[in-house]
Scaffold this motif. Sequence first.
Motif, PDB file in Angstrom:
ATOM      1  N   GLU A  47      43.887 -32.651 -45.223  1.00  0.00           N
ATOM      2  CA  GLU A  47      42.831 -32.573 -44.205  1.00  0.00           C
ATOM      3  C   GLU A  47      43.112 -31.431 -43.227  1.00  0.00           C
ATOM      4  O   GLU A  47      42.193 -30.758 -42.777  1.00  0.00           O
ATOM      5  N   GLN A  48      44.389 -31.202 -42.925  1.00  0.00           N
ATOM      6  CA  GLN A  48      44.742 -30.099 -42.029  1.00  0.00           C
ATOM      7  C   GLN A  48      44.362 -28.754 -42.656  1.00  0.00           C
ATOM      8  O   GLN A  48      43.814 -27.882 -41.982  1.00  0.00           O
ATOM      9  N   GLU A  49      44.644 -28.576 -43.956  1.00  0.00           N
ATOM     10  CA  GLU A  49      44.264 -27.333 -44.634  1.00  0.00           C
ATOM     11  C   GLU A  49      42.752 -27.159 -44.642  1.00  0.00           C
ATOM     12  O   GLU A  49      42.238 -26.051 -44.440  1.00  0.00           O
ATOM     13  N   VAL A  50      42.030 -28.250 -44.850  1.00  0.00           N
ATOM     14  CA  VAL A  50      40.566 -28.194 -44.862  1.00  0.00           C
ATOM     15  C   VAL A  50      40.049 -27.774 -43.483  1.00  0.00           C
ATOM     16  O   VAL A  50      39.184 -26.903 -43.368  1.00  0.00           O
ATOM     17  N   MET A  51      40.587 -28.377 -42.439  1.00  0.00           N
ATOM     18  CA  MET A  51      40.123 -28.049 -41.082  1.00  0.00           C
ATOM     19  C   MET A  51      40.472 -26.614 -40.704  1.00  0.00           C
ATOM     20  O   MET A  51      39.664 -25.918 -40.080  1.00  0.00           O
ATOM     21  N   LEU A  52      41.659 -26.142 -41.077  1.00  0.00           N
ATOM     22  CA  LEU A  52      42.021 -24.748 -40.796  1.00  0.00           C
ATOM     23  C   LEU A  52      41.085 -23.787 -41.524  1.00  0.00           C
ATOM     24  O   LEU A  52      40.645 -22.783 -40.955  1.00  0.00           O
ATOM     25  N   ALA A  53      40.769 -24.103 -42.768  1.00  0.00           N
ATOM     26  CA  ALA A  53      39.848 -23.259 -43.531  1.00  0.00           C
ATOM     27  C   ALA A  53      38.449 -23.304 -42.922  1.00  0.00           C
ATOM     28  O   ALA A  53      37.765 -22.277 -42.840  1.00  0.00           O
ATOM     29  N   SER A  73      28.871 -28.001 -32.926  1.00  0.00           N
ATOM     30  CA  SER A  73      28.518 -29.409 -32.736  1.00  0.00           C
ATOM     31  C   SER A  73      29.279 -30.253 -33.758  1.00  0.00           C
ATOM     32  O   SER A  73      29.760 -29.722 -34.760  1.00  0.00           O
ATOM     33  N   PRO A  74      29.365 -31.561 -33.540  1.00  0.00           N
ATOM     34  CA  PRO A  74      30.035 -32.420 -34.528  1.00  0.00           C
ATOM     35  C   PRO A  74      29.425 -32.288 -35.927  1.00  0.00           C
ATOM     36  O   PRO A  74      30.145 -32.305 -36.922  1.00  0.00           O
ATOM     37  N   GLN A  75      28.099 -32.141 -36.002  1.00  0.00           N
ATOM     38  CA  GLN A  75      27.454 -31.984 -37.310  1.00  0.00           C
ATOM     39  C   GLN A  75      27.858 -30.662 -37.959  1.00  0.00           C
ATOM     40  O   GLN A  75      28.143 -30.611 -39.156  1.00  0.00           O
ATOM     41  N   GLU A  76      27.909 -29.587 -37.167  1.00  0.00           N
ATOM     42  CA  GLU A  76      28.328 -28.291 -37.710  1.00  0.00           C
ATOM     43  C   GLU A  76      29.790 -28.345 -38.183  1.00  0.00           C
ATOM     44  O   GLU A  76      30.115 -27.805 -39.240  1.00  0.00           O
ATOM     45  N   ILE A  77      30.638 -28.999 -37.404  1.00  0.00           N
ATOM     46  CA  ILE A  77      32.039 -29.137 -37.796  1.00  0.00           C
ATOM     47  C   ILE A  77      32.139 -29.857 -39.133  1.00  0.00           C
ATOM     48  O   ILE A  77      32.864 -29.428 -40.037  1.00  0.00           O
ATOM     49  N   ASP A  78      31.376 -30.920 -39.293  1.00  0.00           N
ATOM     50  CA  ASP A  78      31.397 -31.670 -40.547  1.00  0.00           C
ATOM     51  C   ASP A  78      30.868 -30.825 -41.697  1.00  0.00           C
ATOM     52  O   ASP A  78      31.423 -30.852 -42.804  1.00  0.00           O
ATOM     53  N   ASP A  79      29.808 -30.050 -41.458  1.00  0.00           N
ATOM     54  CA  ASP A  79      29.263 -29.179 -42.501  1.00  0.00           C
ATOM     55  C   ASP A  79      30.296 -28.143 -42.945  1.00  0.00           C
ATOM     56  O   ASP A  79      30.496 -27.936 -44.145  1.00  0.00           O
ATOM     57  N   TRP A  80      30.937 -27.489 -41.976  1.00  0.00           N
ATOM     58  CA  TRP A  80      31.948 -26.476 -42.304  1.00  0.00           C
ATOM     59  C   TRP A  80      33.154 -27.110 -42.999  1.00  0.00           C
ATOM     60  O   TRP A  80      33.754 -26.508 -43.880  1.00  0.00           O
ATOM     61  N   ARG A  81      33.505 -28.347 -42.597  1.00  0.00           N
ATOM     62  CA  ARG A  81      34.623 -29.040 -43.235  1.00  0.00           C
ATOM     63  C   ARG A  81      34.300 -29.321 -44.700  1.00  0.00           C
ATOM     64  O   ARG A  81      35.126 -29.132 -45.584  1.00  0.00           O
ATOM     65  N   ARG A  82      33.068 -29.769 -44.985  1.00  0.00           N
ATOM     66  CA  ARG A  82      32.674 -30.039 -46.370  1.00  0.00           C
ATOM     67  C   ARG A  82      32.648 -28.755 -47.204  1.00  0.00           C
ATOM     68  O   ARG A  82      33.066 -28.753 -48.363  1.00  0.00           O
ATOM     69  N   ILE A  83      32.177 -27.664 -46.628  1.00  0.00           N
ATOM     70  CA  ILE A  83      32.173 -26.375 -47.334  1.00  0.00           C
ATOM     71  C   ILE A  83      33.607 -25.938 -47.632  1.00  0.00           C
ATOM     72  O   ILE A  83      33.921 -25.513 -48.752  1.00  0.00           O
TER      73      ILE A  83
END
Length: 113
Positions: free
Chosen positions: A64-70, A87-97
Amino acid sequence: MDTPMNHTDDDPLIGQALQALADAGLGNESPAEAYVAGWLDAWRKAIDLVMRIEASIDRIPPTEQEVMLAAQAAYRAFYGPDAPAASPQEIDDWRRIAHATLTAVSNPQEAVA
């Protein structure tokens, strides 16, 4: 100059070396031919080991740390250094990408499925 390591009769490396010589079936070869044959065999085994290790590492899913850094790096690369807070939604979108991208890089077969 370093001195060579001393080996004893119960040293596993000696046993492996003797077994490799026996497996190679060296008999009538000159010492030079035996050396080259042994070197090539050891090189092939080392490359095979490296490939197995790399394949096992590649199958480890991203943390999860690697995903968040990416995700953070991609967000900053997309919006620039003065990017607004996400925003929280944007953070989640970027995390999924980021997760999908890291998975595709480390395990292409899983990314396609």
